[in-house]
Write a protein that holds these residues in place. Structure first.
Motif, PDB file in Angstrom:
ATOM      1  N   GLU A 157      11.416  -1.910 -14.827  1.00 56.29           N
ATOM      2  CA  GLU A 157      11.799  -3.132 -15.181  1.00 56.29           C
ATOM      3  C   GLU A 157      10.732  -3.777 -16.425  1.00 56.29           C
ATOM      4  OE1 GLU A 157       9.564  -3.424 -11.478  1.00 56.29           O
ATOM      5  OE2 GLU A 157      11.581  -2.364 -12.240  1.00 56.29           O
ATOM      6  N   GLN A 170       8.662  -0.960 -20.462  1.00 56.28           N
ATOM      7  CA  GLN A 170       8.633  -1.141 -22.043  1.00 56.28           C
ATOM      8  C   GLN A 170       7.661  -2.158 -22.416  1.00 56.28           C
ATOM      9  OE1 GLN A 170      12.021  -3.337 -24.156  1.00 56.28           O
ATOM     10  NE2 GLN A 170      12.233  -1.455 -25.067  1.00 56.28           N
ATOM     11  N   ILE A 205      13.787 -10.423 -32.320  1.00 54.93           N
ATOM     12  CA  ILE A 205      14.204 -10.812 -30.934  1.00 54.93           C
ATOM     13  C   ILE A 205      13.038 -10.506 -30.002  1.00 54.93           C
ATOM     14  CG2 ILE A 205      15.962 -10.597 -29.334  1.00 54.93           C
ATOM     15  CD1 ILE A 205      17.748  -9.620 -31.549  1.00 54.93           C
ATOM     16  N   SER A 251      12.933 -10.282 -26.581  1.00 58.15           N
ATOM     17  CA  SER A 251      13.288  -9.116 -25.751  1.00 58.15           C
ATOM     18  C   SER A 251      14.844  -8.967 -25.779  1.00 58.15           C
ATOM     19  CB  SER A 251      12.733  -9.689 -24.278  1.00 58.15           C
ATOM     20  OG  SER A 251      13.110  -8.477 -23.277  1.00 58.15           O
ATOM     21  N   PRO A 252      15.152  -7.952 -26.522  1.00 55.01           N
ATOM     22  CA  PRO A 252      16.642  -7.578 -26.711  1.00 55.01           C
ATOM     23  C   PRO A 252      17.285  -7.041 -25.584  1.00 55.01           C
ATOM     24  CG  PRO A 252      15.397  -6.047 -27.860  1.00 55.01           C
ATOM     25  CD  PRO A 252      14.413  -7.073 -27.477  1.00 55.01           C
ATOM     26  N   GLU A 253      18.565  -7.450 -25.507  1.00 57.70           N
ATOM     27  CA  GLU A 253      19.252  -6.948 -24.213  1.00 57.70           C
ATOM     28  C   GLU A 253      19.448  -5.332 -24.248  1.00 57.70           C
ATOM     29  OE1 GLU A 253      22.928  -9.027 -23.860  1.00 57.70           O
ATOM     30  OE2 GLU A 253      21.756 -11.143 -23.579  1.00 57.70           O
ATOM     31  N   ASN A 254      19.475  -4.953 -25.663  1.00 54.56           N
ATOM     32  CA  ASN A 254      19.678  -3.388 -25.818  1.00 54.56           C
ATOM     33  C   ASN A 254      18.475  -2.575 -25.374  1.00 54.56           C
ATOM     34  OD1 ASN A 254      20.322  -0.794 -26.704  1.00 54.56           O
ATOM     35  ND2 ASN A 254      20.618  -1.501 -28.767  1.00 54.56           N
ATOM     36  N   SER A 255      18.461  -1.868 -24.205  1.00 53.49           N
ATOM     37  CA  SER A 255      17.388  -1.346 -23.762  1.00 53.49           C
ATOM     38  C   SER A 255      17.039  -0.219 -24.800  1.00 53.49           C
ATOM     39  CB  SER A 255      17.748  -0.503 -22.530  1.00 53.49           C
ATOM     40  OG  SER A 255      18.775   0.387 -22.733  1.00 53.49           O
ATOM     41  N   GLN A 308      16.515  -0.563 -27.988  1.00 58.09           N
ATOM     42  CA  GLN A 308      15.924  -1.503 -28.949  1.00 58.09           C
ATOM     43  C   GLN A 308      14.523  -2.330 -28.427  1.00 58.09           C
ATOM     44  OE1 GLN A 308      18.004  -4.447 -30.780  1.00 58.09           O
ATOM     45  NE2 GLN A 308      17.198  -4.099 -32.803  1.00 58.09           N
ATOM     46  N   GLY A 328      11.642  -5.057 -28.566  1.00 58.58           N
ATOM     47  CA  GLY A 328      11.639  -6.206 -29.323  1.00 58.58           C
ATOM     48  C   GLY A 328      10.235  -6.634 -29.485  1.00 58.58           C
TER      49      GLY A 328
END
Length: 219
Positions: free
Chosen positions: A160, A163, A180, A182-186, A188, A190
């Motif tokens: 968690e 990153q 962004i 903290s993007p939701e796409n893991s 990508q 941020g």
């Protein structure tokens, strides 16, 4: 060494009818691995080879020497990537036997930027670790091995927050910048994880190493 590795990677790719972007990218692929070692050598050479007396006697203001090394590292990265890109591009056009305007240039810009950004980020980390540790073998080991072993171990144990403390997040963000936090796409990275990665693995050791060299006694 860099030329040999680049040539080898390009030859391996050429057997599969690559595009221009794939051919040039394969030639640049070794740079993010080799240039950080060159950066470490540049950062630690004075202290490991006992040349610090001469260096700092000629330039008493050590900050100028330290800043010059960083600029020289960046110049080396840009010059090396530019030269290899130009040579490999010319080789591809000669090998393909077609005019430049008939060549597929799709993706060449993003490929050049991605690999150059990786080389810059990893080289800055190499300089930072060299400044901090002032020991060539140890700094090379940390620069090369930590991004692999640390990220894998921490990612498995604390996925968690992995990153946010990854040593590779900043270089990954440079290849595909996004603002962004903290993007939701893991997949990508941020700007938040990129910033913490830069602070932990580049800026903090660079500042600590800079202060250490300013205070260290020259022998």
């Amino acid at each position: 060494m860099i030329a040999v590795l680049s040539t080898g990677c390009a030859l391996l790719t050429s057997s599969n009818s690559p595009t221009l972007a794939q051919f040039v990218g394969s030639a640049l692929l070794p740079l993010p691995l080799v240039l950080p070692i060159v950066a470490v050598l540049a950062a630690t050479s004075d202290w490991t080879q006992r040349a610090s007396v001469t260096t700092f006697a000629l330039v008493p203001r050590r900050s100028r020497v330290l800043a010059a090394r960083i600029l020289a590292t960046l110049a080396t990265v840009l010059a090396t990537t530019g030269t290899i890109s130009l040579v490999s591009g010319c080789v591809f056009l000669i090998r393909a036997r077609e005019a430049p305007w008939h060549t597929d240039w799709t993706g060449i810009g993003s490929t050049l930027w991605s690999l150059t950004a990786l080389a810059i980020a990893s080289s800055l980390t190499g300089v930072a670790m060299g400044y901090l540790l002032l020991n060539t073998p140890l700094a090379i080991a940390v620069t090369v091995l930590v991004p692999i072993s640390y990220d894998l171990a921490f990612g498995l144990r604390y996925p968690e927050v992995a990153q946010w403390v990854s040593s590779l997040a900043f270089s990954q963000w440079l290849t595909e910048p996004t603002w962004i936090w903290s993007p939701e796409n893991s997949l990508q990275v941020g700007s938040g994880p990129a910033l913490t990665s830069f602070l932990l693995w580049t800026l903090a050791p660079l500042v600590a190493g800079w202060i250490r060299q300013l205070r260290r006694e020259v022998k």
